[in-house]
Scaffold this motif. Sequence first.
Motif, mmCIF file in Angstrom:
data_model
loop_
_atom_site.group_PDB
_atom_site.id
_atom_site.type_symbol
_atom_site.label_atom_id
_atom_site.label_comp_id
_atom_site.label_asym_id
_atom_site.label_seq_id
_atom_site.Cartn_x
_atom_site.Cartn_y
_atom_site.Cartn_z
ATOM 1 N N LYS A 23 0.854 -1.183 0.000
ATOM 2 C CA LYS A 23 0.000 0.000 0.000
ATOM 3 C C LYS A 23 0.890 1.233 0.000
ATOM 4 O O LYS A 23 1.735 1.414 0.875
ATOM 5 N N GLY A 24 0.710 2.052 -1.014
ATOM 6 C CA GLY A 24 1.532 3.254 -1.118
ATOM 7 C C GLY A 24 0.672 4.477 -1.359
ATOM 8 O O GLY A 24 -0.503 4.511 -0.973
ATOM 9 N N HIS A 25 1.270 5.468 -2.010
ATOM 10 C CA HIS A 25 0.557 6.719 -2.260
ATOM 11 C C HIS A 25 0.802 7.202 -3.685
ATOM 12 O O HIS A 25 1.786 6.835 -4.316
ATOM 13 N N LEU A 26 -0.131 8.028 -4.130
ATOM 14 C CA LEU A 26 -0.016 8.693 -5.418
ATOM 15 C C LEU A 26 -0.012 10.184 -5.117
ATOM 16 O O LEU A 26 -1.021 10.729 -4.645
ATOM 17 N N TRP A 27 1.142 10.816 -5.345
ATOM 18 C CA TRP A 27 1.255 12.245 -5.078
ATOM 19 C C TRP A 27 0.890 13.027 -6.337
ATOM 20 O O TRP A 27 1.459 12.790 -7.410
ATOM 21 N N ASN A 28 -0.060 13.937 -6.221
ATOM 22 C CA ASN A 28 -0.460 14.790 -7.331
ATOM 23 C C ASN A 28 0.236 16.143 -7.168
ATOM 24 O O ASN A 28 -0.035 16.887 -6.219
ATOM 25 N N LEU A 29 1.159 16.436 -8.092
ATOM 26 C CA LEU A 29 2.001 17.625 -7.982
ATOM 27 C C LEU A 29 1.680 18.624 -9.089
ATOM 28 O O LEU A 29 1.401 18.243 -10.229
ATOM 29 N N ARG A 30 1.731 19.900 -8.758
ATOM 30 C CA ARG A 30 1.506 20.954 -9.745
ATOM 31 C C ARG A 30 2.834 21.355 -10.383
ATOM 32 O O ARG A 30 3.778 21.719 -9.691
ATOM 33 N N TYR A 31 2.879 21.283 -11.710
ATOM 34 C CA TYR A 31 4.061 21.714 -12.467
ATOM 35 C C TYR A 31 3.686 22.987 -13.222
ATOM 36 O O TYR A 31 2.854 22.946 -14.153
ATOM 37 N N LEU B 215 0.141 22.200 -14.855
ATOM 38 C CA LEU B 215 -0.363 20.848 -15.092
ATOM 39 C C LEU B 215 -0.213 20.063 -13.806
ATOM 40 O O LEU B 215 0.684 20.336 -12.995
ATOM 41 N N ILE B 216 -1.081 19.077 -13.616
ATOM 42 C CA ILE B 216 -0.983 18.210 -12.436
ATOM 43 C C ILE B 216 -0.482 16.845 -12.891
ATOM 44 O O ILE B 216 -1.090 16.206 -13.760
ATOM 45 N N VAL B 217 0.639 16.423 -12.340
ATOM 46 C CA VAL B 217 1.165 15.092 -12.636
ATOM 47 C C VAL B 217 1.010 14.232 -11.388
ATOM 48 O O VAL B 217 1.171 14.707 -10.263
ATOM 49 N N ALA B 218 0.682 12.962 -11.593
ATOM 50 C CA ALA B 218 0.547 12.014 -10.486
ATOM 51 C C ALA B 218 1.737 11.064 -10.528
ATOM 52 O O ALA B 218 2.090 10.536 -11.585
ATOM 53 N N THR B 219 2.359 10.841 -9.383
ATOM 54 C CA THR B 219 3.539 9.973 -9.333
ATOM 55 C C THR B 219 3.598 9.195 -8.023
ATOM 56 O O THR B 219 3.142 9.685 -6.981
ATOM 57 N N THR B 220 4.151 8.000 -8.096
ATOM 58 C CA THR B 220 4.391 7.200 -6.880
ATOM 59 C C THR B 220 5.799 7.446 -6.350
ATOM 60 O O THR B 220 6.141 6.964 -5.282
ATOM 61 N N ARG B 221 6.627 8.188 -7.121
ATOM 62 C CA ARG B 221 8.016 8.444 -6.726
ATOM 63 C C ARG B 221 8.345 9.930 -6.878
ATOM 64 O O ARG B 221 9.066 10.336 -7.801
ATOM 65 N N PRO B 222 7.835 10.759 -5.981
ATOM 66 C CA PRO B 222 8.063 12.202 -6.119
ATOM 67 C C PRO B 222 9.540 12.601 -6.048
ATOM 68 O O PRO B 222 9.929 13.622 -6.610
ATOM 69 N N GLU B 223 10.377 11.778 -5.396
ATOM 70 C CA GLU B 223 11.797 12.133 -5.274
ATOM 71 C C GLU B 223 12.516 12.168 -6.619
ATOM 72 O O GLU B 223 13.510 12.886 -6.782
ATOM 73 N N LYS C 276 10.372 12.642 1.399
ATOM 74 C CA LYS C 276 9.594 13.375 2.409
ATOM 75 C C LYS C 276 9.869 14.865 2.324
ATOM 76 O O LYS C 276 8.950 15.695 2.402
ATOM 77 N N GLN C 277 11.140 15.227 2.147
ATOM 78 C CA GLN C 277 11.485 16.643 2.110
ATOM 79 C C GLN C 277 10.989 17.317 0.834
ATOM 80 O O GLN C 277 10.584 18.483 0.854
ATOM 81 N N ILE C 278 11.023 16.594 -0.277
ATOM 82 C CA ILE C 278 10.542 17.159 -1.544
ATOM 83 C C ILE C 278 9.034 17.379 -1.503
ATOM 84 O O ILE C 278 8.526 18.421 -1.946
ATOM 85 N N VAL C 279 8.300 16.401 -0.945
ATOM 86 C CA VAL C 279 6.846 16.562 -0.807
ATOM 87 C C VAL C 279 6.535 17.756 0.093
ATOM 88 O O VAL C 279 5.638 18.564 -0.195
ATOM 89 N N ALA C 280 7.315 17.897 1.182
ATOM 90 C CA ALA C 280 7.110 19.028 2.094
ATOM 91 C C ALA C 280 7.384 20.350 1.380
ATOM 92 O O ALA C 280 6.683 21.349 1.601
ATOM 93 N N ALA C 281 8.406 20.359 0.510
ATOM 94 C CA ALA C 281 8.732 21.580 -0.228
ATOM 95 C C ALA C 281 7.624 21.939 -1.211
ATOM 96 O O ALA C 281 7.290 23.121 -1.383
ATOM 97 N N PHE C 282 7.046 20.935 -1.868
ATOM 98 C CA PHE C 282 5.915 21.180 -2.768
ATOM 99 C C PHE C 282 4.730 21.748 -1.999
ATOM 100 O O PHE C 282 4.057 22.674 -2.455
ATOM 101 N N GLY D 278 2.806 25.559 -2.186
ATOM 102 C CA GLY D 278 1.443 25.531 -2.708
ATOM 103 C C GLY D 278 1.310 24.718 -3.982
ATOM 104 O O GLY D 278 0.389 24.941 -4.774
ATOM 105 N N LEU D 279 2.223 23.742 -4.196
ATOM 106 C CA LEU D 279 2.232 22.960 -5.420
ATOM 107 C C LEU D 279 1.832 21.495 -5.201
ATOM 108 O O LEU D 279 1.919 20.694 -6.129
ATOM 109 N N LEU D 280 1.402 21.177 -3.990
ATOM 110 C CA LEU D 280 0.922 19.819 -3.700
ATOM 111 C C LEU D 280 -0.595 19.805 -3.827
ATOM 112 O O LEU D 280 -1.311 20.373 -2.997
ATOM 113 N N GLU D 281 -1.102 19.183 -4.906
ATOM 114 C CA GLU D 281 -2.538 19.155 -5.156
ATOM 115 C C GLU D 281 -3.255 18.254 -4.171
ATOM 116 O O GLU D 281 -4.195 18.659 -3.489
#
Length: 470
Positions: free
Chosen positions: A191-199, A214-222, A339-345, A349-352
């Motif tokens: 069980k993991g996650h899908l991070w939706n990021l704003r580019y 654009l919003i991209v979905a990824t399982t590996r935001p790093e 973790k740090q990259i997701v926190a930075a997004f 304001g770029l983490l959907e």
Amino acid sequence: MDKTYQPHAIETALYQNWEANNYFAPQGSGEPYTIMIPPPNVTGSLHMGHGFNNSIMDCLIRFRRMQGRNTLWQPGTDHAGIATQIVVERQLAADGIGRHDLGREKFLEKVWEWKEQSGGTITRQIRRLGSSVDWSRERFTMDEGLSEAVKEAFVRLHQDGLIYRGKRLVNWDTKFHTAISDLEVENHDEKGHLWNLRYPLADGKKTAEGLDYLIVATTRPETMLGDSAVAVHPEDERYKALIGSYIELPLVGRRIPIIADDYCDPEFGTGCVKITPAHDFNDYEVGKRHNLPLINIFDKDAQVLAKAQVFNIDGSVNAEIDGSLPAEYAGLDRFVARKQIVAAFEAAGLLEKIEDHALKVPKGDRSGTVIEPWLTDQWYVSTKPLAEKAIAVVESGEIQFVPKQYENMYFSWMRDIQDWCISRQLWWGHRIPAWYDEAGQVYVGRDEAEVRAKHKLGADVVLRQDDDVL
């Protein structure tokens, strides 16, 4: 007489008598019949599977021997590169010693000691099974004769253009620091996650909905630090007008293109996919189709580099793209960086959103660590020219499949065949017969003397042999 059968009281002495009298040597006058024993790995002892297949082979060879056929059942053991090296490394680790503490030569001495111990156990077990092998012809895959044959095969295949060195994506084991095959990778359901990021879109562009991102979905935001493009489906009406435009890659500030590729599924997520050719096998194929740069952001431990290594799709260095990465991630493990990259997004304001997502996680079957698709220099066998001949003999009817429908599976394998990675970053095994000068030029030969003579390299030219094994 004993009420129960005591095999050790009878069989050991009986087998010793058979062996002493050389009963299992080739002796018949009829048509030759030979079985080469599938060589057990010298990593421990035999198991029930060995007992099962030895019984079948023994029945076959004894039957043919009784028929008067000129029979040979040849025994031997396999050096089992990665498996054996791991066993010895674990033994050394128990004493707080690493292989690099010993150095290559001393470490290999330890492996040979293990081989003598383990190989002796295996041959004793084969004897106890009563296997009628010809022990006078016993071989080990690291014997001098076999090692010379391996070296000769490598040199000839290289001369024929069927072996080459290339920079490509491999399954990288971050614990053992070696490439491994697909068969050594186990996919675990987790069980993991899908991070939706704003580019953010560059040059003031906007989507059909009026959004400037654009919003991209990824399982590996790093891995976004190594993105080369964002892909959309060519027929996706939402993004058609943006194909050929650019994204301002967050955190890095690099401009990357928006490309069209059938790989994208308009129904999955937002239909936008981040493309990271140096860290994903599917993305690597997209990268080849669109000639995208390969941006490697990890070192051999899957820690973030201070500066990315940027290559063209052919493996040559790309000097046009600045590989600079944010300093705050340098040296971080990939999962800490995540973790740090997701926190930075999120802070920008770029983490959907973050969604729960079931995924398959590839792990090394021996290390248990998550396998990293990683860009490295490896040796490959070019398989397509070989597959063409293999296809032809079936198409002509020279070789037939029973049942016939299995031809379709065979043709599917042969026509979709990939080049075979034959190098491993190990010390135990057949060392690759290639030498490098100080400029990185590679020379293949049976030994260093042959290389120097063939290429007219004087004593002032410093050469070092390839550290990898086959």
